[in-house]
Scaffold this active site. Structure first.
Site, PDB file in Angstrom:
ATOM      1  N   SER A   1       0.956  -9.863  -0.500  1.00 35.69           N
ATOM      2  CA  SER A   1       0.590  -8.587  -0.400  1.00 35.69           C
ATOM      3  C   SER A   1       0.962  -7.870   0.904  1.00 35.69           C
ATOM      4  O   SER A   1       0.971  -6.727   1.025  1.00 35.69           O
ATOM      5  CB  SER A   1      -0.601  -8.482  -0.997  1.00 35.69           C
ATOM      6  OG  SER A   1      -1.857  -9.120  -0.083  1.00 35.69           O
TER       7      SER A   1
ATOM      8  N   LYS B   1       0.919  -1.306   0.025  1.00 39.98           N
ATOM      9  CA  LYS B   1      -0.003  -0.028  -0.240  1.00 39.98           C
ATOM     10  C   LYS B   1       0.894   1.285  -0.069  1.00 39.98           C
ATOM     11  O   LYS B   1       0.518   2.198  -0.555  1.00 39.98           O
ATOM     12  CB  LYS B   1      -0.959   0.111   1.093  1.00 39.98           C
ATOM     13  CG  LYS B   1      -2.071  -0.867   1.056  1.00 39.98           C
ATOM     14  CD  LYS B   1      -3.084  -0.619   0.008  1.00 39.98           C
ATOM     15  CE  LYS B   1      -4.268  -1.659   0.233  1.00 39.98           C
ATOM     16  NZ  LYS B   1      -5.425  -1.007  -0.836  1.00 39.98           N
TER      17      LYS B   1
END
Length: 415
Positions: free
Chosen positions: A309, A52
């Site tokens: 992720s 992110k």
């Protein structure tokens, strides 16, 4: 829209003062298991332990190039996006106002505060993300702030596409297959745009949590739709509605290329990676690896890249992860046993347990007006076959029981 190859490379270059490219590691354990050449792109090893940070930094960079006087940036998040925005605000010396639900775990609040320092203000609002989101957007309009979307923003998507540029630098070629987790779609659409622009013959496979399959629902409807219910366990990818901009890129995906990962099965993958490889993954971070058994025939003999992720896992959740993993594997069962109210009845039941069967839960409610009492029993064992064999022995012995392991409502209430 800017040329994605140029913008992704630019985004990657902007990140280099902050951190080196995340490792691309060949995983021998998975490669041997599936007969493939499997690599992990370790986005769980960024400074904020998720990808992110890429989108947040790129979006802020682009905006400040156009509006250098912009002082306030706002986001709503209960996890990784908040940490990425906090890190970016401190890096650029801008004020960040981050809205989080009151129910956000303290660990995530503390980490967000650590990354942002004095540059950010955290506002806890509402019990659910949607309430925090509404408050953040209202504040933006009032204070003249800039809202940083976690995925429905072209600059954010370009930032996530920097992963593609790094993959090509590190592997030296395009892999045969890339397995991508999907939540709001920013990561998947960014990587898809990059490799399509590159003209590389890469097969993309997408993985969603079973309880938050917003891409599957959108492909079926032909447009983004809002799911009526979302299982929040895979909090980094449990999104009720895929972003409009990501879906514009993903709308031509073959529905068969979108795989659904059961939440409890993801727990098995998390534990396997932790115990075998020493890799700490959050539920969303394990999605791509969790799908490999479903792709076993397709990936054999090929070069496969799985994107991990995120690794923001709160170890206070470990007992829950172990519990869910055992229930999915069939090595832990809960059932309600009707036990005759007579001397020796409990002893008769205990005698039919196998040598590897362990009682993990036992609650007995005796009512004098009944000839039978209800007992809630939890059994743990080493092999699923042991439970099957136990149930056969219980039936042969005349015990009346009801398996409540997969009865979600009853199991959640009792267990």
């Amino acid at each position: 829209m800017r040329d994605i190859l140029i913008s992704a490379r630019s985004a990657a270059d902007q990140l280099r003062p902050l951190f080196e490219p995340t490792p691309l590691q060949r995983n021998d354990h998975l490669s041997n298991r599936f007969g493939a050449d499997i690599w992990l792109k370790r986005e769980d090893l960024t400074p904020v332990r998720s990808y992110k940070i890429r989108g947040a930094v790129n979006a802020m960079t682009r905006l400040l190039e156009e509006s250098p006087d912009q002082e306030i940036f706002v986001c709503a998040s209960a996890g990784n996006h908040a940490q990425g925005v906090a890190f970016a605000c401190r890096h650029f010396g801008k004020k960040g106002v981050i809205y989080m639900p009151v129910t956000t775990p303290k660990q995530k609040i503390d980490k967000t505060r650590t990354f942002g320092g004095e540059a950010i203000e955290i506002r806890l609002t509402g019990d659910y993300f949607d309430q925090a989101l509404a408050a953040a957007q209202a504040f933006c309009a009032e204070a003249g702030g800039h809202f940083l979307s976690p995925f429905d923003d072209d600059d954010v998507i370009e930032g996530q596409a920097s992963i593609g540029a790094e993959i090509m630098d590190q592997l030296g070629r395009a892999p045969d297959i890339i397995v991508l987790p999907v939540g709001g779609g920013g990561l998947a659409s960014g990587v898809k745009r990059y490799f399509e622009a590159l003209g590389a013959p890469v097969t993309l496979r997408y993985v969603e949590p079973l309880g938050g399959a917003s891409l599957s629902a959108a492909l079926k409807a032909g447009e983004p739709v809002t799911l009526n219910k979302v299982d929040g366990f895979v909090d980094g990818a449990a999104v009720a509605r895929i972003g409009a901009r990501p879906f514009a890129t993903l709308k031509d995906a073959d529905p068969a290329a979108v795989l659904l990962a059961p939440e409890d099965r993801i727990c098995i993958t998390m534990l396997e990676m932790l115990n075998v490889e020493g890799i700490v993954l959050e539920p969303a971070g394990a999605l791509a690896i969790d799908a490999l058994p479903d792709l076993a025939e397709e990936i054999r003999g090929k070069t496969v890249l799985c994107l991990t992720s995120g690794g923001n896992f709160d170890f206070e959740r470990l007992p829950e992860v172990k519990e869910r993993a055992m229930r999915f594997a069939g090595t832990k069962k809960y059932f309600i046993l009707r036990l005759p109210q007579r001397p020796g009845a409990l002893r008769d039941f205990l005698q039919i347990l196998g040598p590897e069967d362990d009682i993990a839960r036992f609650e007995y409610l005796k009512k004098s007006a009944r000839n039978f009492g209800s007992v809630l029993i939890g059994i743990e064992t080493s092999r699923a076959e042991n439970i099957t064999e136990l149930f056969v022995r219980m039936t042969e012995a005349g015990f009346d029981y009801r398996d409540v392991t997969i009865d979600e409502t009853l199991a959640n209430f009792l267990v």
